[in-house]
Design a protein around this motif. Structure first.
Motif, PDB file in Angstrom:
ATOM      1  N   GLN A 160     -42.328  57.227  94.329  1.00  0.00           N
ATOM      2  CA  GLN A 160     -43.803  56.484  95.074  1.00  0.00           C
ATOM      3  C   GLN A 160     -43.368  55.612  96.466  1.00  0.00           C
ATOM      4  O   GLN A 160     -41.872  55.223  96.291  1.00  0.00           O
ATOM      5  N   VAL A 161     -44.163  56.355  97.274  1.00  0.00           N
ATOM      6  CA  VAL A 161     -43.667  55.793  98.604  1.00  0.00           C
ATOM      7  C   VAL A 161     -43.211  54.040  98.743  1.00  0.00           C
ATOM      8  O   VAL A 161     -43.023  53.229  99.346  1.00  0.00           O
ATOM      9  N   ASP A 162     -44.331  53.667  97.483  1.00  0.00           N
ATOM     10  CA  ASP A 162     -44.598  52.167  97.560  1.00  0.00           C
ATOM     11  C   ASP A 162     -43.197  51.347  97.137  1.00  0.00           C
ATOM     12  O   ASP A 162     -42.336  50.787  97.334  1.00  0.00           O
ATOM     13  N   ASP A 168     -46.879  63.185  96.912  1.00  0.00           N
ATOM     14  CA  ASP A 168     -48.148  62.439  96.152  1.00  0.00           C
ATOM     15  C   ASP A 168     -48.415  61.099  97.628  1.00  0.00           C
ATOM     16  O   ASP A 168     -49.307  60.587  97.006  1.00  0.00           O
ATOM     17  N   MET A 169     -47.919  61.145  98.807  1.00  0.00           N
ATOM     18  CA  MET A 169     -48.115  60.460  99.647  1.00  0.00           C
ATOM     19  C   MET A 169     -49.312  60.461 100.127  1.00  0.00           C
ATOM     20  O   MET A 169     -49.166  61.996 101.142  1.00  0.00           O
ATOM     21  N   CYS A 185     -38.958  64.227  96.865  1.00  0.00           N
ATOM     22  CA  CYS A 185     -39.551  65.453  97.279  1.00  0.00           C
ATOM     23  C   CYS A 185     -40.969  64.802  96.518  1.00  0.00           C
ATOM     24  O   CYS A 185     -42.249  64.562  97.202  1.00  0.00           O
ATOM     25  N   GLY A 186     -40.969  64.028  95.443  1.00  0.00           N
ATOM     26  CA  GLY A 186     -42.357  63.736  94.440  1.00  0.00           C
ATOM     27  C   GLY A 186     -43.037  62.484  95.217  1.00  0.00           C
ATOM     28  O   GLY A 186     -44.217  62.330  95.464  1.00  0.00           O
ATOM     29  N   PRO A 190     -49.101  69.785  97.651  1.00  0.00           N
ATOM     30  CA  PRO A 190     -48.565  69.883  96.407  1.00  0.00           C
ATOM     31  C   PRO A 190     -47.579  71.165  95.575  1.00  0.00           C
ATOM     32  O   PRO A 190     -46.879  70.797  95.283  1.00  0.00           O
ATOM     33  N   GLU A 191     -48.507  72.066  96.054  1.00  0.00           N
ATOM     34  CA  GLU A 191     -47.923  73.373  95.889  1.00  0.00           C
ATOM     35  C   GLU A 191     -46.659  73.664  96.914  1.00  0.00           C
ATOM     36  O   GLU A 191     -45.336  73.928  96.057  1.00  0.00           O
ATOM     37  N   VAL A 192     -46.802  72.868  98.143  1.00  0.00           N
ATOM     38  CA  VAL A 192     -45.788  73.223  98.803  1.00  0.00           C
ATOM     39  C   VAL A 192     -44.168  72.672  98.333  1.00  0.00           C
ATOM     40  O   VAL A 192     -43.420  73.185  97.723  1.00  0.00           O
TER      41      VAL A 192
END
Length: 260
Positions: free
Chosen positions: A70-72, A191-192, A186-187, A128-130
């Motif tokens: 996650q970005v955080d 999610d960002m 990528c996740g 999200p699909e991409v």
């Protein structure tokens, strides 16, 4: 191999170059590369700055925690490096995923940074699909399954033809990235969404975009610059890795902002 361990036990590989006592500049790599993506900038940067580069978790020689990221967490990794190296304040330059990390830092740790440079990045990228499709392709076929398409987005056709050695250098970094680390990152990108939060950034900021960038478009870059109060916007006639494609112009502009 210098490393520090984060609070969740991930070892981060880093390099610290430049004269002792010079202003510190932290540099953060893009998805699918390692700290050596910044090599075109290093000869000039180390004349004036103490440059801290690191491999994002899951990339290069850093640890490989379970996905997704996650970005955080990516932002906290930067703070962990700075704390371990006794760096109270620094300047920050990140490209693509590194720029997303810089946005998070500008919102959540403004007291630690004197200037931000956000390069070829966006506050939200794709759907999200991409990203799920990209993850599935790597899980099935490894990094080789995506390298040709990524390179076509990262560089203009003219650069690919004119500078095959540089294109091969970056392609090798992509191929060497561990699939699990790439998918985990990528996740984080998937999610960002920082489109609202970046309006709170007050640190002096420069946004760099590429006219021909298909991954994070110039429109994305202008949105970031217009949302961050007082941000400076610069656009190069390049694709995604503008620091490689137009290395001299990129480096001159970066140093001008950091030293100005």
């Amino acid at each position: 191999m210098p490393q520090i361990a984060t609070d969740d036990g991930v070892a981060l590989h880093y390099r610290f170059d430049g004269p002792e006592g010079a202003p510190v500049l932290v540099m953060s790599n893009s998805l699918g590369t390692d700290l050596s993506m910044w090599e075109p900038q290093m000869p000039a940067l180390v004349q004036a700055f103490r440059v801290l580069r690191y491999d994002t978790r899951g990339h290069g020689q850093s640890g490989l925690p379970p996905a997704p990221y996650q970005v955080d967490r990516l932002g906290k990794d930067v703070l962990a490096l700075m704390d371990a190296l006794a760096i109270p304040k620094a300047m920050f330059c990140g490209l693509s995923m590194g720029g997303m990390t810089g946005m998070w830092l500008g919102v959540h740790a403004p007291q630690r940074f004197t200037k931000l440079v956000l390069c070829n990045t966006a506050a939200k990228i794709g759907t999200p699909e991409v990203w799920n499709t990209r993850i599935a392709a790597v899980e099935k076929g490894g990094m080789a399954a995506i390298v040709p398409g990524v390179i076509q987005r990262w560089f203009t056709e003219g650069f690919i033809k004119a500078q095959p050695a540089e294109v091969e250098r970056i392609s090798a970094q992509l191929l060497a990235t561990r699939p699990e680390g790439y998918c985990g990152a990528c996740g984080a990108v998937r999610d960002m969404d920082q489109r609202s939060s970046i309006a709170a950034i007050r640190t002096p900021t420069m946004v760099i975009a590429g006219t021909h960038d298909l991954a994070t478009t110039a429109l994305d870059g202008r949105f970031v610059a217009e949302t961050i109060p007082g941000a400076r916007y610069v656009e190069f006639p390049a694709a995604h890795l503008s620091n490689v494609e137009l290395a001299a112009d990129f480096t001159k502009t970066l140093i001008g902002f950091l030293a100005g």
